[in-house]
Every structure is written in C-alpha cells, then in structure tokens.
Design a protein around this motif. Structure first.
Motif, mmCIF file in Angstrom:
data_model
loop_
_atom_site.group_PDB
_atom_site.id
_atom_site.type_symbol
_atom_site.label_atom_id
_atom_site.label_comp_id
_atom_site.label_asym_id
_atom_site.label_seq_id
_atom_site.Cartn_x
_atom_site.Cartn_y
_atom_site.Cartn_z
ATOM 1 N N GLN A 185 0.923 -1.258 0.128
ATOM 2 C CA GLN A 185 -0.023 -0.070 -0.040
ATOM 3 C C GLN A 185 0.746 1.372 -0.197
ATOM 4 N N LEU A 186 2.053 1.183 0.747
ATOM 5 C CA LEU A 186 2.942 2.360 0.885
ATOM 6 C C LEU A 186 3.689 2.534 -0.641
ATOM 7 N N TYR A 187 3.921 1.541 -1.255
ATOM 8 C CA TYR A 187 4.436 1.555 -2.689
ATOM 9 C C TYR A 187 3.293 2.208 -3.341
ATOM 10 N N LEU A 188 2.004 1.663 -3.598
ATOM 11 C CA LEU A 188 1.118 2.387 -4.350
ATOM 12 C C LEU A 188 0.684 3.845 -4.233
ATOM 13 N N GLU A 189 0.885 4.209 -2.897
ATOM 14 C CA GLU A 189 0.665 5.682 -2.515
ATOM 15 C C GLU A 189 1.885 6.414 -2.974
ATOM 16 N N LEU A 190 2.887 5.885 -2.789
ATOM 17 C CA LEU A 190 4.227 6.877 -3.500
ATOM 18 C C LEU A 190 3.952 6.692 -4.806
ATOM 19 N N GLN A 191 3.736 5.708 -5.814
ATOM 20 C CA GLN A 191 3.667 5.759 -7.161
ATOM 21 C C GLN A 191 2.658 6.714 -7.233
ATOM 22 N N GLY A 192 1.498 6.860 -6.733
ATOM 23 C CA GLY A 192 0.475 7.838 -6.948
ATOM 24 C C GLY A 192 1.167 9.375 -7.062
ATOM 25 N N ARG A 193 2.150 9.411 -6.198
ATOM 26 C CA ARG A 193 2.549 10.886 -6.071
ATOM 27 C C ARG A 193 3.657 11.017 -7.134
ATOM 28 N N VAL A 194 4.143 10.236 -7.839
ATOM 29 C CA VAL A 194 5.364 10.348 -8.979
ATOM 30 C C VAL A 194 4.428 11.121 -10.215
ATOM 31 N N PRO A 195 5.055 12.217 -10.565
ATOM 32 C CA PRO A 195 4.476 12.922 -11.531
ATOM 33 C C PRO A 195 4.534 12.131 -12.936
ATOM 34 N N LYS A 196 3.607 12.424 -13.730
ATOM 35 C CA LYS A 196 3.417 11.165 -14.971
ATOM 36 C C LYS A 196 3.903 12.153 -16.190
#
Length: 112
Positions: free
Chosen positions: A101-112
């Motif tokens: 879940q932490l990984y998914l949260e961090l991934q969602g913060r990365v600009p696309k």
C-alpha cells in the motif's frame, strides 16, 4: 549509532535492488513479518535494523522492477513513520500488505 544503522540500511538496499534488477519474475517475498512484530521492532537495535532494511529493500525492488523512482521525493523517517502508523492501525496484517500500500501511495505521487 543511528548514522551507522542508516548507512548499513543504505548498503543493504542497494545490494537488494541490484539483485532484484537481475531477477525477471520474482514473486516470493522472504522475511515478511506481522505488523505486531514490526511495532515491537524497537525491542532491539538489530531487529529494528533488519525490519527497516527489509522495507527499504522491498520498496527499492518494486521501484526497480517497475522502473518508477517512487523513493525520489520521500525520506527514510517518513517511510518508517508511514509503516508505523499502518501497523498500529492494522496489527494483525502482514508487513507486506502495508509495504504494498505504501508503494502504491508513493507511485501515485510520482508525476506522470
């Protein structure tokens, strides 16, 4: 002492990431602990270092495998605090659940 532990954790993370980079389809996760064990990790410096190294290696491995630098805009203390909060709220869950879940949260913060 804290500096030495962080330096050791960094070395372990780099080594784990290098190993994961050469692994095509790894699915088995070793060293998984319960959130209860994560929360109790402060009992000894060695348990704490091992648990935190595992989390950093897991996140680093996922980041390497996905080629998304999710750790770029965060820091060590924030990652540990996030997992502490997750495990306090979910004491019978596995650490892998929180780490994913932490990984998914961090991934969602990365600009696309």
């Amino acid at each position: 002492m804290r500096y030495m532990i962080r330096r050791w954790l960094s070395v372990l993370t780099i080594a784990f990431t290098a190993i994961c980079f050469n692994t095509a389809n790894a699915t088995t996760v070793m060293g998984v602990r319960s959130c209860g064990q994560w929360t109790a990790r402060n009992a000894s410096a060695l348990d704490r270092a091992a648990a935190e190294a595992w989390l950093l290696g897991y996140l680093g491995g996922l980041a390497t495998g996905s080629r998304v630098d999710v750790l770029r805009d965060t820091d060590y203390d924030s990652l540990m605090a996030w997992m502490d909060n997750y495990c306090k709220a979910h004491p019978i869950e596995r650490v892998t659940s929180g780490a994913a879940q932490l990984y998914l949260e961090l991934q969602g913060r990365v600009p696309k």
